[in-house]
Design a protein around this motif. Sequence first.
Motif, short mmCIF file in Angstrom:
data_model
loop_
_atom_site.label_atom_id
_atom_site.label_comp_id
_atom_site.label_asym_id
_atom_site.label_seq_id
_atom_site.Cartn_x
_atom_site.Cartn_y
_atom_site.Cartn_z
N MET A 38 -5.99 34.49 -38.01
CA MET A 38 -7.04 34.76 -39.00
C MET A 38 -7.82 33.49 -39.30
O MET A 38 -9.05 33.49 -39.37
CB MET A 38 -6.42 35.28 -40.30
N LYS B 79 -9.10 33.95 -46.76
CA LYS B 79 -8.53 35.29 -46.98
C LYS B 79 -7.04 35.30 -46.69
O LYS B 79 -6.25 35.88 -47.44
CB LYS B 79 -9.23 36.29 -46.06
N ALA B 80 -6.65 34.65 -45.60
CA ALA B 80 -5.23 34.62 -45.24
C ALA B 80 -4.42 33.91 -46.33
O ALA B 80 -3.35 34.39 -46.74
CB ALA B 80 -5.03 33.91 -43.90
N ALA C 219 -4.22 36.15 -49.35
CA ALA C 219 -3.27 37.24 -49.13
C ALA C 219 -1.85 36.72 -49.22
O ALA C 219 -0.97 37.36 -49.81
CB ALA C 219 -3.52 37.87 -47.76
N LEU D 59 -9.53 37.64 -52.38
CA LEU D 59 -9.61 38.91 -51.68
C LEU D 59 -10.43 39.87 -52.51
O LEU D 59 -10.44 39.80 -53.73
CB LEU D 59 -8.21 39.49 -51.48
N GLU E 37 -9.49 44.98 -50.31
CA GLU E 37 -8.44 44.33 -49.51
C GLU E 37 -7.12 44.29 -50.26
O GLU E 37 -6.05 44.45 -49.68
CB GLU E 37 -8.87 42.92 -49.13
N ILE F 272 -3.51 45.98 -48.88
CA ILE F 272 -2.20 45.38 -48.58
C ILE F 272 -1.13 45.74 -49.61
O ILE F 272 0.04 45.44 -49.41
CB ILE F 272 -2.29 43.83 -48.47
N GLU G 44 -3.85 40.17 -38.58
CA GLU G 44 -3.82 41.37 -39.42
C GLU G 44 -3.39 40.95 -40.83
O GLU G 44 -2.35 40.32 -41.00
CB GLU G 44 -2.85 42.38 -38.82
N LEU G 45 -4.22 41.33 -41.80
CA LEU G 45 -3.94 40.96 -43.18
C LEU G 45 -2.58 41.48 -43.63
O LEU G 45 -1.83 40.82 -44.34
CB LEU G 45 -5.05 41.53 -44.07
#
Lengths: 167, 503
Positions: free
Chosen positions: B100, B108-109, B112, B247, B251, B255, B301-302
Amino acid sequence: MKDRKYWLYEVKIAIIAVVGAILYFMLTFTISSKGILKSNYNSISPELMPRIIGVVAVIVSVLMLIQAVSNYKKAEVSSDNKKSESILSFLDKDKIIIIVMLIIYLLLINIIGYIISTILLSLAILNYLDRNHIKRNIVFSVIFPIACFIIFNYLLQIWLPMGIFFN
Amino acid sequence: MSMFSNLLLGLQVALTPMNFLFALGGVILGQIVGILPGLGPIVTIAVLLPFTYSLDPIAAITAFSGIYYGSQFGGAISAILVNAPGTEAAIITAMEGYPMARRGMAGKALAAAAISSFVGGILGTLFMVLLSGPMTKMVVAFAAPEYLALMIFALVCISGFSENTTLLKCCFSICIGLAIGTIGLDGTTGTARLTFGNYNLYEGISFVILAIGMFALAEVLRNLKKNTGETNATKNRIEFDSGIVKLSMKELLYILPTQIRSSISGFFIGVLPGVGSTTSTPLAYLTEKKIYPKGEWGKGELRGVAAGESSNNSCAMGALVPLLTMGIPGSGTTAIMLSAFMILGIQPGPLLFQNNPEMVWGLIASFFIGTCILLVINLPLVKYCAKLVQIPNDILFISVLLLAIVGSYSVSQRIFDVWLIVLFGIIGLFFAKAKLPLTPCLVALLLGELIETNLARSIVICNHNIFEFFKRPIVAVFILLAVLVIVGPIIYRNFIKKKPEKN
């Protein structure tokens, strides 16, 4: 796939394990409960637990040896002619030099004291590893041990060895 | 209702300025050592233990727990930004998070990871609150034979569930730990055992010394190498703009189911002795992969990051349940936590919940607070944390070496212990090379003395009759489970798995 050389190394380790286990088991016979009244320990004598551990260790290590040898026999002969790894291969040159430095340090610490010996140790290791940053190495080697000394001696009241110069 | 009032009591303790400061310091330090590859909570707690001798026990334990779960948070940062997982548990995070980051979605990673760690930590602590009540009620009924059976079960689990090595090597490692534990004066009679007349060995070999030697010093010796140009950390580094560590609502909802599922599975895996986040994170990851086969697995992949981090943090909380309620460590990290408890004069177990509720619940409340602090630190400040990866290797590890020296010296204020850590450091290197696992040895050393005292008591309670021992229902259950853990996989491998081949 794992070839014979790999398993030969495992056999060596298993042999060390067997020898160590037998040695430990024999050492348990140096423990004697002579002179202790049976009523003082009532249920478990001081050598019981070590002896149980010794027996289990011998059994486990012999099983390790059997497993390694049988895998060695099943494995294919390796294609290249390199020798199997030596049992001391976990020590390379850098590690040996640092360990020797540590031993010299420990021999000196009671004589010249914590501060001087630690500054020397840190300088020696850092300069051995990286000669390009001598300034940085010196600054670190002086500040860190002195800070440790101050924190331990004055804040935590744990007295580090002073050596003959500061007594 | 009582659980609620307990938590309120805990919050009162945890929010005193002193305890709050220690929790804050602990989680920040934990975060830092989690980021740095090679340093983990075991090394940090072992080296820092001597600093806490003069502290208030609650404050010290709060700080150590902060280091413990804070390091689970930090591992993700170096996993995502430099593809070098700071802790073993962050490997899954690296698998999805680094791709990512390569695609420019590092923010974002990281977000998350932080939010999933938060969810995992909070849910894990909640489960701990719910489970520890019934657990202590059950454990109160335990006498020496039950404890003995439980310890045997714990040791068997540690060897049975270990990965990357063989069962026999684990057993041998346990034997070494137990054997080291027999050195010194015997607890009941005061007989000198295996001391070779050396008075330095009369006290036995301290667990802290073994941990500093085998973990910290071995790690130092492994990492102090001559400079060979670029390191992984500089090579793989990814620049990112810190403004975007967040996020969207969509999103977050995307998750959330993953986080909850992974937290639940992670927690219960953590409770089992011997199984930790190296098992729970791949399990959570593979489960999610099965549930959402259409995701961009492997490419960033988140949900993968969410699964890894939730499971890992929740698992860390789960591992504290047997430690707090029974005083049994199931992993190397909880073993060092237990020794920290013991050095500070606290004996974890059901009696601690009864006699010292303010301590236990204060500690648990501090987990909630610490996890919130971690979320706050991680979202806006992650940019600065990421800079830590740039600390030169030699300076970092020489600091650890110097701290290990003073730390081991101060255990009993003698140079002899420093000699011992050098010896154990070399042994630790050999263990790693020979693929002998270190954790079983460490846990066995800690449990050895407890096993011996409980064995002695059991023999008296059971009137020297081994059948009396097995007649006790709880003992029978533990021993049966232990046999299953050993025999189960062998049967599975040899009989069940082979069938399809014949057809």
